[in-house]
Enzyme design. Structure first.
Site, mmCIF file in Angstrom:
data_model
loop_
_atom_site.group_PDB
_atom_site.id
_atom_site.type_symbol
_atom_site.label_atom_id
_atom_site.label_comp_id
_atom_site.label_asym_id
_atom_site.label_seq_id
_atom_site.Cartn_x
_atom_site.Cartn_y
_atom_site.Cartn_z
ATOM 1 N N SER A 12 0.852 -1.201 0.000
ATOM 2 C CA SER A 12 0.000 0.000 0.000
ATOM 3 C C SER A 12 0.881 1.242 0.000
ATOM 4 C CB SER A 12 -0.870 0.024 1.260
ATOM 5 O OG SER A 12 -1.362 1.343 1.472
ATOM 6 N N HIS A 37 -1.200 -1.220 -4.286
ATOM 7 C CA HIS A 37 -2.466 -0.933 -3.598
ATOM 8 C C HIS A 37 -2.544 0.558 -3.312
ATOM 9 C CE1 HIS A 37 -5.914 -2.109 -1.042
ATOM 10 N NE2 HIS A 37 -5.483 -1.244 -0.163
ATOM 11 N N ASP A 39 -4.675 3.578 -1.719
ATOM 12 C CA ASP A 39 -5.732 3.845 -0.723
ATOM 13 C C ASP A 39 -6.302 5.238 -0.900
ATOM 14 O OD1 ASP A 39 -3.875 1.914 1.584
ATOM 15 O OD2 ASP A 39 -5.902 1.478 0.884
ATOM 16 N N MET A 41 -8.917 7.989 0.219
ATOM 17 C CA MET A 41 -9.681 8.314 1.433
ATOM 18 C C MET A 41 -10.263 9.727 1.298
ATOM 19 S SD MET A 41 -7.085 6.858 4.314
ATOM 20 C CE MET A 41 -6.445 5.193 4.217
ATOM 21 N N HIS A 70 -8.347 1.082 -3.789
ATOM 22 C CA HIS A 70 -9.242 0.811 -2.652
ATOM 23 C C HIS A 70 -9.955 2.104 -2.296
ATOM 24 C CE1 HIS A 70 -9.375 -0.387 1.922
ATOM 25 N NE2 HIS A 70 -10.581 -0.276 1.393
ATOM 26 N N MET A 72 -12.056 4.240 -0.117
ATOM 27 C CA MET A 72 -12.646 4.434 1.214
ATOM 28 C C MET A 72 -13.351 5.784 1.168
ATOM 29 S SD MET A 72 -9.456 2.879 3.313
ATOM 30 C CE MET A 72 -8.408 3.081 1.867
ATOM 31 N N MET A 141 -11.051 -6.231 5.507
ATOM 32 C CA MET A 141 -10.223 -5.317 6.293
ATOM 33 C C MET A 141 -9.866 -5.955 7.628
ATOM 34 S SD MET A 141 -9.752 -2.630 4.467
ATOM 35 C CE MET A 141 -8.925 -1.656 5.722
ATOM 36 N N GLY A 146 -8.411 3.811 7.480
ATOM 37 C CA GLY A 146 -8.076 5.236 7.610
ATOM 38 C C GLY A 146 -6.595 5.481 7.765
ATOM 39 N N PHE A 147 -5.877 4.473 8.279
ATOM 40 C CA PHE A 147 -4.456 4.732 8.565
ATOM 41 C C PHE A 147 -3.619 3.462 8.365
ATOM 42 C CE2 PHE A 147 -5.355 8.875 10.184
ATOM 43 C CZ PHE A 147 -6.635 8.754 10.732
ATOM 44 N N GLY A 148 -2.339 3.662 8.064
ATOM 45 C CA GLY A 148 -1.411 2.536 8.041
ATOM 46 C C GLY A 148 -0.823 2.350 9.428
ATOM 47 N N GLY A 149 -0.099 1.256 9.607
ATOM 48 C CA GLY A 149 0.623 1.020 10.852
ATOM 49 C C GLY A 149 -0.230 0.635 12.044
ATOM 50 N N ASP A 176 -6.276 -6.747 4.267
ATOM 51 C CA ASP A 176 -5.712 -5.402 4.256
ATOM 52 C C ASP A 176 -5.695 -4.796 5.656
ATOM 53 O OD1 ASP A 176 -6.720 -2.318 2.505
ATOM 54 O OD2 ASP A 176 -4.894 -2.891 3.584
ATOM 55 N N GLY A 177 -4.455 -4.653 6.180
ATOM 56 C CA GLY A 177 -4.313 -3.975 7.469
ATOM 57 C C GLY A 177 -3.559 -4.819 8.468
ATOM 58 N N GLY A 198 1.427 -2.221 4.068
ATOM 59 C CA GLY A 198 2.025 -0.901 3.887
ATOM 60 C C GLY A 198 3.268 -0.771 4.754
ATOM 61 N N SER A 199 3.053 -0.601 6.052
ATOM 62 C CA SER A 199 4.209 -0.375 6.944
ATOM 63 C C SER A 199 5.175 -1.554 6.935
ATOM 64 C CB SER A 199 3.715 -0.088 8.364
ATOM 65 O OG SER A 199 2.732 -1.019 8.748
HETATM 66 C C1 DX5 Z 1 -6.068 1.332 5.744
HETATM 67 C C2 DX5 Z 1 -5.666 0.950 4.316
HETATM 68 C C3 DX5 Z 1 -4.587 -0.097 4.301
HETATM 69 C C4 DX5 Z 1 -3.294 0.350 4.989
HETATM 70 C C5 DX5 Z 1 -2.417 -0.847 5.261
HETATM 71 O O1 DX5 Z 1 -7.264 2.067 5.696
HETATM 72 O O2 DX5 Z 1 -6.771 0.474 3.581
HETATM 73 O O3 DX5 Z 1 -4.329 -0.471 2.944
HETATM 74 O O4 DX5 Z 1 -2.607 1.255 4.153
HETATM 75 O O5 DX5 Z 1 -1.303 -0.389 6.001
HETATM 76 P P1 DX5 Z 1 -0.598 -1.376 7.052
HETATM 77 O O6 DX5 Z 1 -0.151 -2.583 6.238
HETATM 78 O O7 DX5 Z 1 0.560 -0.582 7.592
HETATM 79 O O8 DX5 Z 1 -1.614 -1.751 8.078
HETATM 80 ZN ZN ZN Z 2 -6.306 -0.424 1.615
#
Ligand code: DX5
Ligand code: ZN
Length: 232
Positions: A12, A37, A39, A41, A70, A72, A141, A146-149, A176-177, A198-199
């Site tokens: 991501s 991927h 994201d 938002m 994706h 959102m 999900m 909303g956020f990575g990490g 995802d997540g 992502g992270s």
């Molecule tokens: C969250 C996103 C995910 C996120 C994944 O809303 O849809 O795709 O970027 O990030 P990690 O892998 O760090 O949880």
């Molecule tokens: Zn995503």
């Protein structure tokens, strides 16, 4: 027992350097990413804002694999054409984003993209049971979007339930997540074949030093393949 599905890793770019998307996309693909991927938002459906169709169009020339968008956002329908024109290969909408998910998925296919449907952690697998003939992908999900990490939420049973509902349809299950080498085995064993991270992919590397991206992608892939008997 059907043959295990090949594992795909979809980094991501929410965790990428926002000042250098072109180089970051090329770097993760050079380092083994199967999909990219993206994201999107809107600050309404989720408490964060990222990018829209113009940014996705700017990413497109750098993506050689699959641009997995994706959404959102809510509503979705007014923006489908724009994301399809921007070059999205896959457009995934959340089942929670509006009252007419069946029509939304038909509209994504009519716009020339491959439709996906996404489920938040609080939404049961049954919510997508009646649209499985319209999609190429179900996104489960494993964090609240909303956020990575964020910390992985154990949605293993839901992944298994979604895979069972899909049956022998040619439909991917994407998770995802909070996907890491530690959580990848359980989601792959449950039936996920596309892992968004992502992270866990971007940590420790940069577009100037992309080798850690490859190490991280391989670690996630190998953990999933080992867990599904695809690697020794
Ligand atoms: C969250 C996103 C995910 C996120 C994944 O809303 O849809 O795709 O970027 O990030 P990690 O892998 O760090 O949880
Ligand atoms: Zn995503």
């Amino acid at each position: 027992m059907s043959a295990p599905r090949p594992i795909r890793i979809a980094p991501s770019i929410l965790s990428a350097d926002f000042a250098d998307f072109g180089r970051e996309i090329r770097a993760i693909e050079d380092q083994g990413a199967d999909w990219v991927h993206v994201d999107v938002m809107d600050g309404h459906f989720v408490p964060n804002i990222t990018f829209g169709p113009p940014a996705v169009a700017a990413f497109r020339p750098h993506v050689k694999t699959v641009m997995d968008v994706h959404l959102m956002i809510a509503p979705v329908d007014p923006y489908i054409e724009a994301f399809a024109r921007a070059g999205a290969d896959i457009i995934t909408a959340h089942v929670e984003a509006g009252p007419h998910i069946h029509r939304t998925l038909q509209a994504i296919r009519a716009a020339g993209a491959r439709p996906g449907v996404a489920l938040n952690p609080g939404t049961p697998a049954a919510a997508v049971a009646d649209v499985l003939d319209l999609v190429d992908l179900v996104l489960v999900m494993s964090v609240n979007p909303g956020f990575g990490g964020q910390k992985f939420i154990d949605v293993t049973d839901k992944i298994r339930a979604v895979r069972a509902l899909i049956g022998d349809r040619p439909v991917h299950v994407e998770v995802d997540g909070g996907v890491t080498p530690e959580t990848a085995p359980q989601v792959a064993r449950a039936g996920a074949d596309v892992l968004v991270a992502g992270s866990a992919v971007f940590r420790g590397g940069s577009a100037d030093d992309p080798a850690p991206y490859g190490t991280n992608i391989r670690a996630i892939r190998q953990a999933a393949e080992f867990a599904t008997g695809q690697a020794v």
